[in-house]
Scaffold this motif. Structure first.
Motif, PDB file in Angstrom:
ATOM      1  N   LEU A 110       0.825  -1.203   0.000  1.00 15.62           N
ATOM      2  CA  LEU A 110       0.000   0.000   0.000  1.00 15.62           C
ATOM      3  C   LEU A 110       0.865   1.261   0.000  1.00 15.62           C
ATOM      4  O   LEU A 110       0.559   2.242  -0.686  1.00 15.62           O
TER       5      LEU A 110
ATOM      6  N   SER B 143       1.041   6.764  -6.475  1.00 19.67           N
ATOM      7  CA  SER B 143      -0.162   7.551  -6.604  1.00 19.67           C
ATOM      8  C   SER B 143       0.134   9.049  -6.445  1.00 19.67           C
ATOM      9  O   SER B 143      -0.412   9.882  -7.155  1.00 19.67           O
TER      10      SER B 143
ATOM     11  N   GLY C 168       2.296   1.652  -3.403  1.00 20.38           N
ATOM     12  CA  GLY C 168       1.217   2.148  -4.256  1.00 20.38           C
ATOM     13  C   GLY C 168       0.942   3.615  -4.011  1.00 20.38           C
ATOM     14  O   GLY C 168       0.756   4.387  -4.955  1.00 20.38           O
ATOM     15  N   SER C 169       0.943   4.046  -2.735  1.00 20.47           N
ATOM     16  CA  SER C 169       0.674   5.450  -2.418  1.00 20.47           C
ATOM     17  C   SER C 169       1.739   6.361  -3.000  1.00 20.47           C
ATOM     18  O   SER C 169       1.433   7.445  -3.492  1.00 20.47           O
TER      19      SER C 169
END
Lengths: 279, 311
Positions: free
Chosen positions: B293, B300, B296-297
């Motif tokens: 995560l 992002s 991914g962040s």
């Protein structure tokens, strides 16, 4: 000079066509397997012309427990999830598109950030959380999670489509005494009909194809959607009947392919602008 | 054009000086703005932000599925044991190979090549190829997994073709499982890059490329010196998005290999699943999820910066 240019263009076109056809041949082989095997009474794992055409494979899988119940479960999960997503996204997009506020930008940035988070990563904690709050193995819990996972992108897309509807028509309705909710439902949403259709179809297609979410959150076999029940062809039924697996794959895939074709042109334009699409 | 009711709606309690108005009215206005947002916000908080926060909490505990009354806080133990765990490092490595091979090299390059070729190709070929590539993308993940499982199996289509060409055949899912699932991801995901790049190439004014063509610049030089610089923002956006999509692929690999044989196609999502459920180590599995995560962040955030002028 123009002559050489145009003849160069023609040979360019031939080269481009040839290149594309080679790639297409590689891409089409797995697809050809599923179509040919579904019609083949003696299907195996390789692409070959059928030993005679038959619909027996379709007949064999068209039973309540193999096809109809899982597809109905899929419809319930994805239909429910899509309705919730679209309703919440339409409501949320309205103030974001209509009213200027200093909260809009941070809110939209957060939504866009959430759009690209890897949802796969949180499935283990979601499972643990669902066990704690007794939502595990419930259809409504799965629907809620589906809706939440699709919502950021749906809000983003919906807001962009809503921005395209001129405000003057609504203002006329307001002077006639309509409330904001009435003007949203009666004026804005009908005017952005194609946009709402894109959000609806896109959310539905994403949920229909999703395997990991129902695989984690549902346990009872009777509740499994087609995305998970298809595993049964490999697991418990002994030897795999490839023809039936192919037939079921076609039955399960057809709805989303048809829906995609319906909105394809709009979707192409929409996500080029929206920028973010999850696969 | 402003109507009587509008000014109250259009101006918020923003930084600009707001003229005083009747109390009833100023209370009604924010409510109108906040109320429609609540269903979405509640859903997002409960089912998305909630699990993420919970994830951040249980990653630091030794929560297990069975035989344990209370989970206890273990600090960074899950993370330190992860980085000492060969299976975890193997999964990190395979995730890297899978992402670079299938997303950055495969989907991205092939998508751009297809988009560029399609501009020069004849219309029937363009429609046919576009249709086939997009069908592979729209298919449900599990179905795509089955089709490619059949394609790569020892008795499958790939070996039949290789045999026909008198090339050596192998048991692909056994000898090179990570390569097979990477190709599968290229097959399934290339349509996305193709669509992004088709849209980007359509934005380039025709005069620019025509001028270069008349000046005698060949196809490759035009691509390198004119087209690529002009679509660099699309390239950045596309790379971000396909990386994020590829990081979270689960079903495709699960159907084709279950991460095997012997963990040789076990990327992080499959590793996370195995630790959490087959070995019942929810805390450890969640620590892996949290790392995924966080990665991914980061992607992002970079993606948001690339888009920042558009919001």
């Amino acid at each position: 000079m123009p002559r050489t240019l145009s003849s160069r263009r023609a040979s360019n076109r031939l080269a481009a066509d040839a290149g594309l056809l080679v790639v297409a041949a590689a891409f089409v082989l797995p697809l050809a397997w599923v179509v040919l095997s579904a019609l083949d009474p003696h299907a195996d794992l390789r692409v070959k012309l059928p030993d005679g055409l038959t619909l027996d494979n379709f007949d064999a899988v068209m039973t309540p427990e193999i096809t109809f119940t899982p597809l109905l479960n899929s419809l319930l999960l994805c239909g429910g999830g899509t309705l919730l997503t679209v309703a919440c996204a339409a409501l949320a997009a309205y103030p974001l598109s209509r009213f200027r506020s200093r909260f809009n930008r941070p809110f939209l940035l957060t939504v866009l950030f959430a759009t690209s988070l890897p949802i796969t990563a949180i499935m283990v904690p979601v499972y643990a959380l669902f066990v704690q709050v007794n939502l595990i193995d419930t259809v409504e819990g799965t629907i809620f999670f589906f809706a939440a996972s699709q919502l950021p992108f749906a809000i983003w897309l919906m807001k962009n489509f809503m921005d395209g509807v001129p405000k003057e028509l609504e203002e006329a309705a307001w002077t006639d005494g309509a409330s904001s909710l009435q003007s949203l439902v009666r004026i804005v949403l009908p005017l952005m009909g194609p946009g709402v259709a894109v959000v609806t179809v896109f959310s539905f297609v994403m949920m229909w194809g999703n395997f990991f979410v129902p695989f984690m959150l549902l346990l009872t076999p009777d509740q499994m959607p087609a995305a998970v029940s298809i595993n049964e062809f490999f697991g418990n039924r002994g030897t795999v009947v490839y023809g039936q697996l192919a037939a079921f794959s076609i039955l399960y895939s057809t709805p989303v392919i048809l829906l995609y074709v319906l909105v394809a042109r709009r979707l192409g334009g929409g996500f080029a602008l929206g920028g973010a699409v999850k696969g | 054009m402003k109507t009587a009711t509008d000014p109250g709606l259009a101006k918020g309690p923003g930084p600009a000086a707001v003229p005083p108005r009747p109390a009833a009215r100023s209370r009604r206005v924010p409510l109108l703005r906040v109320l429609p947002l609540t269903p979405a916000v509640v859903l997002l908080l409960l089912f998305l932000a909630g699990p993420i926060a919970y994830c951040a909490y249980i990653a630091f505990t030794d929560l297990q599925l069975t035989g344990q009354a209370e989970d206890s806080f273990v600090g960074f133990e899950n993370f330190t044991s992860a980085f000492g765990d060969d299976a975890f490092l193997n999964a990190v490595w395979l995730t890297l190979v899978f992402t670079v091979l299938s997303a950055l090299v495969g989907q991205n390059t092939l998508g751009l090549a297809l988009a560029a070729l399609m501009r020069r190709a004849s219309k029937p070929v363009r429609t046919l190829v576009g249709g086939i590539v997009i069908t592979a993308w729209v298919l449900p993940e599990v179905v795509a997994g089955f089709l490619l499982y059949a394609f790569f199996r020892r008795e499958g289509t790939l070996n039949a073709v290789l045999d026909w060409l008198h090339l050596p055949t192998q048991n692909w899912l056994f000898t090179l499982p990570i390569l097979a699932v990477s190709f599968a991801n290229v097959w399934r995901g290339t349509a996305f890059s193709m669509l992004v790049y088709s849209a980007a190439l359509n934005e380039i004014p025709q005069e620019v490329t025509e001028a270069a063509e008349v000046d005698g610049a060949g196809g490759w030089r035009r691509m390198w010196h004119i087209t690529l610089p002009m679509i660099r923002r699309s390239i950045g956006t596309n790379l971000m998005l396909i990386t994020l999509q590829t990081l979270s692929v689960f079903g495709l690999i699960w159907v084709m290999t279950r991460g095997g044989p012997g963990g040789r196609s076990q990327t992080l999502p499959l590793f996370m699943y195995e630790e959490a459920f087959q070995k019942s180590m929810i805390g450890y599995g969640t620590a892996v999820a949290l790392l995924l995560l966080v990665v991914g962040s980061l992607f992002s955030v970079v993606y948001l910066r690339l888009l920042r002028t558009e919001v």
